[in-house]
Structure formats: structure tokens, C-alpha cells
Scaffold this motif. Structure first.
Motif: not given
Length: 505
Positions: A98-106
Motif C-alpha cells: 500500500t504505502l510503498l507500492w509506488p516504489l514497486s518499479s524500483w
């Protein structure tokens, strides 16, 4: 937010930041020891920022933390994974998705889980220190003692386990918070908090003792009031109602607190005794590790383990017995003397607390704290020896005895530091009792105070006595040197050793 809470939160935040910084430095400078620890293979392809996160936060993933991270990523695959309860891995995976999902590309799932450990345990530690302060203010009825206890908690000897991927910070927040709610009379909410704590660690079951004791104390107090204020049949009715309510509260509360433990054991039973998974569904690298190390995995085509045939098939007991060799007096061996020495300071604090409390309140202890002949619980004597502390002393002593006789004794430090406020209460009590620099009337140094005052007498933000004492450490009393020396040395050594796979508590 009161000034005391602000001071405690500021110090807790500073110690969390410094802990994360030091573990990164120690992990980079000191080579990792080649320990025989759980190290599952990485089956996920590394991503752009994984190496950087591993370099910065890799020290948080060692020893038992690897189990929590593996469970958060893969679920409960190996039999001995069930020694680690599910709430903390669920929180880590929830943060990663959830909170860290935006970092899933890196970042891979593993990388996001490491970041979740750092963020999650920092937030949970801050919650636990606020809960400890609130509980201490309520029970001790002494603001200075509560403040100093909470500040000492910020430099807890179990610091590395509050920072790394362990469930200690989570358990402490839920336990201290639940006990505060119970002290305030919010029984249902307290039961829910303590129940959730049991989903984090098995020793949450011991908190059932508080639920049995504090409502009993309240019922006895009510009966005494009814005896003096009511007459005739009405008195009998009130007596019966108080007893019925106590029984219902105890039974329902016990069931609520024990439910997560029972549900988790049932899940373990279904996983291994009636499996629905075959080896072909498990990644080959993880099957190979199981074959190499002798780990059991669920297999619908294989025979069930022997523990499934027991009258009470508890997976947790089986794991502690077979994988960790935990049992009565099993750790009493000459080669374990260094581990007993590691646990000695925490054990000493627990023994001193129990002994000092008994000397101050022998009659109360013999009455189990349930009946008072003079003082009343409504207006207790402030401080470490007031009647409301009795049940906490008993709880601490039970943990101490059980941990010494039936567990790997070096675990005693984090076991007690995350489960009971007593080590911090007795340490703060001894500091206030024996350190002249903490008393305005006994020192000419105005900087070492619990509080500062303006010229018109108004109280300003509390001075942090821990920070204020450090420059004068050599001139402090031997008691202060012993307590602060213990807390600070374990605080730093734990980070240096644990984060490099070196033996620690």
C-alpha cells in the motif's frame, strides 16, 4: 499533547534515527559472521534500488528477522516458520503493498519489506513509548517516575530488536496500550488490544492474568462499597451481580485474548496435518533448501508429521521442542554460562523489583493485593511501591522465572523489555532514589533537572535527565553508572553484533 509526552516522543524519535544510522554503519564496517541461521534463497530478480536498500537496511534482516521477512513474502512454508506469529508479517506486507507500492518499479517485494521494517517499527516504537508513559502515569501516580521510566525505555537494552525486523515494538505497543485501557476501565477495548498482541507473540497469553486480576480487584472493591451503603436483600443482589459480572468478564476476556493463538495453531494443524499443497507447487530453490536443512514443508502426497497424532496437536510446542530445544532446565549447561551472563542485568532488575516491593509491602503481598486494611486503591501512595504495582511485579516475576528456567536465557532481555514496564520502573526509581544530580536541593548544578523553570515560576519543556546526566557520568552515583552503563552499552553493542550475524540476546 502534554510537555512530557512531547519530550518522550522527541527522544524516542532521536534514538530511532540514530539506531537506523548506526546499524547501517556497523553493517558496512564490520564483516558479517558466517552464522548457521535461516537464509532462504532469493527467488525474485533484484531491481534498481534493491542493492542500495540492502546496503542501508540489510542489518535489520538478520537472525529471526529473516523469518518474518520470508513469511511476509512467501507465507508460512516451512514448519519452523510457525514459531513466528502472523501479525507482524501481515503489517509488513500491508505496508509494502500500500504505502510503498509506488516504489514497486524500483524495489522488489524484499526491498519494500525492508523499508517497511524501518518505517513500521519506528512508528510502532513511538506508539509503545506513549502507551508506556500513559500506563506509568496511571499506575505509578508519579509524573517524574513515569517520565524517567519512559525516557529509559527509549534507550532500552533490547534496542536492536525494537529496530530490526522483529515483533517486539508491535507487541510492546499493544501490551502497554491494552494494560492502560484495562486500568482505565475500558475492559472490552483492552481485551481487543491484548488479543491482537497475542497475534504478534505467544507470550501475549500471559496477559490473561491482568484480565483475571484487575476486574477481581474492582469486584472486591464494589462488594465492600455495597456492604457499607446497602442493606437487606438489595445487598445480596449486588453481591451476586458483582460476582456474575466478574465471571462473565473473565471468561469472555480470556476467550478473546486466547483466540488468535488458538486460530493460529489450527491453521498450522490444517497446513501440515491435512495439507492441500504438493511439492510441485513450491519453488524448486525453496524445496532444495528444505531438503538440505531438514525443514519440513506441507506435502499432500507425504505422511503427516508425528505431532499431528498427539491428543493435543500443538504445532508451537513441537517447534520449540524440536527446532529450538526449548524446555525446562535444558539451557542449564556449562557452555551456556556466557548467555546467562548476558541475561544477568535484566534478571537482576527483575529480582530487585520483586524484592524491594515485598520489603515495602509484605502484608499486601501476602494478601495478593486484593484486600487493603488501611490505604485504598483509589488514593494509592505515589511511586514504585503503591498497591497498583503489585500485579505488574507478579507478572514480571512470572516472566523472569519462566524465561530463566524454560527458554534460551539470553532472550530474557528482549522478552521482558517488550512485555513488562517493571524493568524501566525499577531503574527509574533507583535513579531518583540514589542520584543527587536529579534533585534540585542536592546539587548546585541547575542543568541536571527533570524540569526547568522560568523566573516567574512557569514550567517549561521538561529537561531530558538522561541527556543531562551523560556529561557528568563520572561524577554520578555508582547506581546511575551501573544502570545507564547497562542500558547504553547493550543499546550500542546490540546494533553492532546483531546486525552482523554475531551472537547477541
Amino acid at each position: 499533547m502534554t510537555m512530557d509526552v512531547r519530550a518522550v516522543l522527541e527522544f524516542a524519535t532521536a534514538t530511532r534515527g540514530l539506531s537506523l544510522l548506526l546499524q547501517a554503519v556497523f553493517n558496512a564496517v564490520i564483516p558479517d559472521h558466517d552464522a548457521d541461521a535461516f537464509r532462504p534463497p532469493r527467488t525474485e530478480e533484484p531491481m534498481f534500488l534493491d542493492s542500495s536498500v540492502e546496503w542501508l537496511l540489510g542489518g535489520l534482516s538478520h537472525w529471526d528477522a529473516e523469518h518474518f521477512l520470508f513469511i511476509a513474502e512467501r507465507g508460512y512454508l516451512y514448519e519452523h516458520n510457525f514459531a513466528f506469529f502472523p501479525l507482524f508479517p501481515i503489517i509488513l506486507r500491508g505496508l509494502a503493498e500500500t504505502l510503498l507500492w509506488p516504489l514497486s518499479s524500483w524495489l522488489s517485494v524484499r526491498g519494500r519489506l525492508l523499508v517497511a521494517v524501518a518505517l513500521g517499527n519506528t512508528a510502532l516504537f513511538l506508539l509503545s513509548v506513549v502507551a508506556l508513559y500513559a500506563l506509568s502515569r496511571t499506575v505509578l501516580q508519579d509524573r517524574r517516575l513515569a517520565l524517567l521510566s519512559s525516557l529509559l525505555y527509549c534507550i532500552t537494552p533490547a534496542n536492536v530488536f525494537m529496530t530490526a525486523g522483529y515483533s517486539e515494538s508491535l507487541f510492546a505497543a499493544l501490551t502497554f496500550g491494552g494494560l492502560y485501557l484495562l486500568e482505565k476501565g475500558f475492559t472490552l477495548r483492552a481485551c481487543l488490544a491484548l488479543s491482537i498482541a497475542t497475534a504478534a507473540r505467544s507470550n501475549g497469553l500471559v496477559n490473561i492474568g491482568f484480565l483475571l486480576y484487575l476486574p477481581s480487584l474492582h469486584a472486591i472493591t464494589q462488594i465492600r462499597v455495597y456492604r457499607t451503603t446497602t442493606k437487606g436483600h438489595s445487598k445480596v443482589f449486588h453481591y451476586i451481580w458483582a460476582i456474575i459480572r466478574l465471571l462473565l468478564t473473565s471468561l469472555l476476556g480470556t476467550a478473546i485474548i486466547a483466540l488468535p493463538f488458538c486460530a493460529f495453531q489450527y491453521y498450522g494443524y490444517r497446513t501440515f496435518c491435512t495439507p492441500s499443497v504438493s511439492l510441485e507447487q513450491i519453488p524448486p530453490a525453496l524445496v532444495s533448501l528444505a531438503e538440505l536443512k531438514g525443514y519440513r514443508v506441507p506435502d499432500e502426497n507425504g505422511p503427516p508429521p508425528l505431532w499431528c497424532m498427539r491428543p493435543l496437536p500443538l504445532l508451537y510446542s513441537h517447534i520449540q521442542d524440536v527446532y529450538w530445544d526449548v524446555g525446562f532446565l535444558r539451557y542449564f549447561e556449562l557452555r551456556q554460562i556466557p548467555n546467562f551472563i548476558l541475561a544477568l542485568p535484566m534478571a537482576t532488575l527483575g529480582i530487585m523489583a520483586a524484592y524491594a516491593y515485598f520489603l515495602a509491602n509484605p502484608e499486601l503481598c501476602f494478601r495478593l493485593g486484593l484486600w487493603d486494611t488501611g490505604a485504598h486503591f483509589d488514593k494509592p501512595t505515589p511511586g514504585m511501591f503503591n498497591p497498583r504495582v503489585f500485579v505488574y511485579i507478579v507478572h514480571s516475576t512470572v516472566l523472569l522465572v519462566f524465561g530463566t528456567l524454560c527458554m534460551h536465557v539470553q532472550v530474557l532481555t528482549r522478552f521482558m523489555a517488550s512485555s513488562t514496564p517493571v524493568p524501566f520502573w525499577i531503574s527509574a526509581h533507583l535513579l531518583l532514589l540514589n542520584e543527587p544530580l536529579l534533585h534540585r536541593r542536592k546539587t548546585s548544578n541547575p542543568n541536571v533537572q527533570l524540569h526547568t523553570h522560568s523566573s516567574n515560576g512557569c514550567q517549561h519543556t521538561p529537561q531530558n535527565p538522561i541527556i543531562a546526566l551523560l556529561p557528568y557520568f563520572k561524577s554520578c552515583s555508582s547506581t546511575t553508572q551501573g544502570i545507564l552503563g547497562y542500558f547504553l552499552s547493550y543499546w550500542v553493542l546490540g546494533l553492532a553484533l546483531h546486525c552482523n550475524f554475531l551472537p547477541w540476546t
